[in-house]
Design a protein around this motif. Structure first.
Motif, PDB file in Angstrom:
ATOM      1  N   HIS A  59       0.812  -1.213   0.000  1.00 56.87           N
ATOM      2  CA  HIS A  59       0.000   0.000   0.000  1.00 56.87           C
ATOM      3  C   HIS A  59       0.852   1.273   0.000  1.00 56.87           C
ATOM      4  N   HIS A  60       2.160   1.118   0.122  1.00 55.96           N
ATOM      5  CA  HIS A  60       3.053   2.277   0.124  1.00 55.96           C
ATOM      6  C   HIS A  60       3.559   2.525  -1.291  1.00 55.96           C
ATOM      7  N   PRO A  61       3.443   3.757  -1.803  1.00 51.82           N
ATOM      8  CA  PRO A  61       3.843   4.046  -3.196  1.00 51.82           C
ATOM      9  C   PRO A  61       5.262   3.625  -3.541  1.00 51.82           C
ATOM     10  N   MET A  62       6.221   3.854  -2.632  1.00 54.57           N
ATOM     11  CA  MET A  62       7.613   3.541  -2.940  1.00 54.57           C
ATOM     12  C   MET A  62       7.788   2.057  -3.239  1.00 54.57           C
ATOM     13  N   TYR A  63       7.115   1.209  -2.464  1.00 50.97           N
ATOM     14  CA  TYR A  63       7.257  -0.229  -2.654  1.00 50.97           C
ATOM     15  C   TYR A  63       6.382  -0.731  -3.805  1.00 50.97           C
ATOM     16  N   PHE A  64       5.331  -0.011  -4.099  1.00 54.30           N
ATOM     17  CA  PHE A  64       4.533  -0.311  -5.287  1.00 54.30           C
ATOM     18  C   PHE A  64       5.399  -0.142  -6.533  1.00 54.30           C
ATOM     19  N   PHE A  65       6.161   0.958  -6.590  1.00 46.13           N
ATOM     20  CA  PHE A  65       7.087   1.185  -7.704  1.00 46.13           C
ATOM     21  C   PHE A  65       8.205   0.146  -7.696  1.00 46.13           C
ATOM     22  N   LEU A  66       8.685  -0.197  -6.508  1.00 42.10           N
ATOM     23  CA  LEU A  66       9.785  -1.156  -6.392  1.00 42.10           C
ATOM     24  C   LEU A  66       9.387  -2.533  -6.927  1.00 42.10           C
ATOM     25  N   ALA A 122      11.989   8.682  -7.899  1.00 39.96           N
ATOM     26  CA  ALA A 122      12.627   9.921  -7.441  1.00 39.96           C
ATOM     27  C   ALA A 122      11.568  10.961  -7.093  1.00 39.96           C
ATOM     28  N   TYR A 123      10.545  11.060  -7.934  1.00 43.96           N
ATOM     29  CA  TYR A 123       9.430  11.989  -7.671  1.00 43.96           C
ATOM     30  C   TYR A 123       8.701  11.598  -6.384  1.00 43.96           C
ATOM     31  N   ASP A 124       8.549  10.311  -6.172  1.00 45.30           N
ATOM     32  CA  ASP A 124       7.913   9.827  -4.939  1.00 45.30           C
ATOM     33  C   ASP A 124       8.707  10.250  -3.701  1.00 45.30           C
ATOM     34  N   ARG A 125      10.031  10.121  -3.761  1.00 42.80           N
ATOM     35  CA  ARG A 125      10.880  10.537  -2.625  1.00 42.80           C
ATOM     36  C   ARG A 125      10.803  12.052  -2.428  1.00 42.80           C
ATOM     37  N   CYS A 130       9.777  16.473   0.766  1.00 36.07           N
ATOM     38  CA  CYS A 130       9.562  17.921   0.603  1.00 36.07           C
ATOM     39  C   CYS A 130       8.119  18.357   0.852  1.00 36.07           C
ATOM     40  N   ASN A 131       7.176  17.455   0.641  1.00 32.84           N
ATOM     41  CA  ASN A 131       5.760  17.794   0.863  1.00 32.84           C
ATOM     42  C   ASN A 131       5.046  16.685   1.643  1.00 32.84           C
ATOM     43  N   PRO A 132       5.502  16.391   2.848  1.00 34.83           N
ATOM     44  CA  PRO A 132       4.938  15.259   3.607  1.00 34.83           C
ATOM     45  C   PRO A 132       3.449  15.401   3.914  1.00 34.83           C
ATOM     46  N   LEU A 133       2.963  16.636   4.104  1.00 27.04           N
ATOM     47  CA  LEU A 133       1.553  16.835   4.426  1.00 27.04           C
ATOM     48  C   LEU A 133       0.641  16.547   3.237  1.00 27.04           C
ATOM     49  N   LEU A 134       1.168  16.713   2.027  1.00 30.84           N
ATOM     50  CA  LEU A 134       0.381  16.473   0.819  1.00 30.84           C
ATOM     51  C   LEU A 134       0.679  15.109   0.189  1.00 30.84           C
ATOM     52  N   TYR A 135       1.544  14.343   0.846  1.00 32.55           N
ATOM     53  CA  TYR A 135       2.030  13.100   0.247  1.00 32.55           C
ATOM     54  C   TYR A 135       0.901  12.114  -0.065  1.00 32.55           C
ATOM     55  N   SER A 136       0.032  11.871   0.890  1.00 29.54           N
ATOM     56  CA  SER A 136      -1.042  10.889   0.696  1.00 29.54           C
ATOM     57  C   SER A 136      -1.994  11.311  -0.428  1.00 29.54           C
ATOM     58  N   THR A 137      -2.134  12.621  -0.636  1.00 30.12           N
ATOM     59  CA  THR A 137      -3.015  13.115  -1.696  1.00 30.12           C
ATOM     60  C   THR A 137      -2.321  13.104  -3.055  1.00 30.12           C
ATOM     61  N   LYS A 138      -1.095  13.621  -3.073  1.00 30.25           N
ATOM     62  CA  LYS A 138      -0.360  13.732  -4.336  1.00 30.25           C
ATOM     63  C   LYS A 138       0.122  12.373  -4.858  1.00 30.25           C
ATOM     64  N   MET A 139       0.314  11.414  -3.944  1.00 25.87           N
ATOM     65  CA  MET A 139       0.764  10.086  -4.347  1.00 25.87           C
ATOM     66  C   MET A 139      -0.298   9.046  -4.012  1.00 25.87           C
ATOM     67  N   GLN A 142      -4.345   6.144  -7.411  1.00 30.02           N
ATOM     68  CA  GLN A 142      -4.648   6.518  -8.792  1.00 30.02           C
ATOM     69  C   GLN A 142      -3.438   7.165  -9.463  1.00 30.02           C
ATOM     70  N   VAL A 143      -2.762   8.059  -8.739  1.00 30.73           N
ATOM     71  CA  VAL A 143      -1.579   8.734  -9.291  1.00 30.73           C
ATOM     72  C   VAL A 143      -0.462   7.725  -9.554  1.00 30.73           C
ATOM     73  N   CYS A 144      -0.266   6.810  -8.613  1.00 28.35           N
ATOM     74  CA  CYS A 144       0.777   5.794  -8.769  1.00 28.35           C
ATOM     75  C   CYS A 144       0.519   4.906  -9.982  1.00 28.35           C
ATOM     76  N   VAL A 145      -0.724   4.496 -10.165  1.00 27.84           N
ATOM     77  CA  VAL A 145      -1.087   3.666 -11.316  1.00 27.84           C
ATOM     78  C   VAL A 145      -0.857   4.437 -12.609  1.00 27.84           C
TER      79      VAL A 145
END
Length: 314
Positions: A59-66, A122-125, A130-139, A142-145
């Motif tokens: 469920h974590h974007p970084m590991y989804f990409f990995l 890299a964009y995910d990191r 840099c934007n931890p408060l918006l992370y769940s929304t921006k990543m 749907q965005v990851c897919v």
């Protein structure tokens, strides 16, 4: 050489892959080493995929990409390694004209996809640090897919371009490919027509791909470094750097080797050097990626320990 007569030219219907070396002793040694590397590549990346899929990390974007990076590494290595192993065992390893085009297209497809995936990571990191408060929304999922789909579409376009490039080039002379797989450069050398235009086009495509994804990586890490330096907590800095170290190592290895082959002028390296570097980025790096992310990632190591613990106690 199997051939057919087409007007005034003799068209090549198959190619002979010369491989890495003709030394019989060295071929046995290389076969053993590369077979072991390939087995580690497939098992290591497959374990990474399964570990992520069957744990909360999925469920974590970084590991989804990995997980997709691990899949791409398996297919990229599989597109060339089995055929390369055959060249060590036989005196004459032939590949059909269409098989050669397919192999080049597959390598170009998944090689380009890896660029896009590394840029997406890299964009995910960047968003996480840099934007931890918006992370769940921006990543979001749907965005990851969407980013994953863009990576595969970009890779597919690159693969189809190089695949068509083989069919555009007329081959009417020697069919000995001085490589362990159907790479574009040695194939171009065998063409009996003017290849200046298609060579420039191919170099421009790969150069643009590396430049675009490279800029995403560079700008992401510039902002990451600036953000980390502004942190007051030493522990926070260390944690932020540790989350990026594995990805940065993978980026450095992949971009460094592929840039040398596809961007540097051919006069700066020999065919043998090209072969060695190709082995490194198509065979060795896919093996190293799961080791880098496993050994240097706390979440992966903890998930592995939990999974192994359940297996032992069950």
């Amino acid at each position: 050489m199997d051939s057919l007569v087409d007007r005034n030219h003799t068209a090549v219907t198959e190619f002979i892959l010369l491989g890495l070396t003709q030394d019989p002793v060295l071929r046995v040694i290389l076969f053993t080493i590369i077979l072991c590397i390939y087995l580690v590549t497939v098992s290591g990346n497959l374990c990474t995929i399964l570990l992520i899929r069957f744990s909360s990390l999925v469920h974590h974007p970084m590991y989804f990409f990995l997980s997709h990076l691990a899949f791409v590494d398996i297919v990229l290595s599989s597109s060339v390694t089995p055929n390369m192993l055959v060249t060590f065992l036989v005196d004459k390893n032939t590949i059909s004209y269409h098989g050669c085009a397919f192999q080049l297209g597959s390598a170009a497809f998944f090689g380009a996809t890896e660029y896009f995936l590394l840029a997406a990571m890299a964009y995910d990191r960047f968003m996480a640090i840099c934007n931890p408060l918006l992370y769940s929304t921006k990543m979001s999922t749907q965005v990851c897919v969407q980013l994953i789909m863009m990576a595969y579409v970009g890779g597919l376009i690159n693969g189809c371009t190089f695949n068509l490039g083989v069919y555009v080039l007329p081959f009417c002379g020697p069919n000995n490919v001085n490589h362990f797989y159907c790479d574009f450069s040695p194939l171009v050398e065998l063409s009996c027509s003017d290849v200046s235009v298609i060579t420039v086009v191919a170099s421009s495509i790969v150069g643009s791909l590396i430049l675009f994804t490279g800029l995403v990586v560079v700008f992401s890490y510039v902002y990451i470094v600036i953000t980390i330096l502004k942190m007051c907590s030493t522990e926070g800095r260390h944690k932020a750097f540790s989350t990026c170290s594995s990805h940065l190592s993978a980026v450095t290895l992949y971009y460094g080797t592929t840039t040398f082959i596809y961007v540097m002028p051919k006069s700066m390296y020999s065919t043998d050097q090209n072969k060695v570097i190709s082995v490194f980025y198509m065979v060795v790096i896919p093996m190293l990626n799961p080791l880098i992310y496993t050994l240097r990632n706390k979440d992966i190591k903890e998930a592995l320990k939990r999974h192994m613990g359940r297996k032992i106690f069950s």
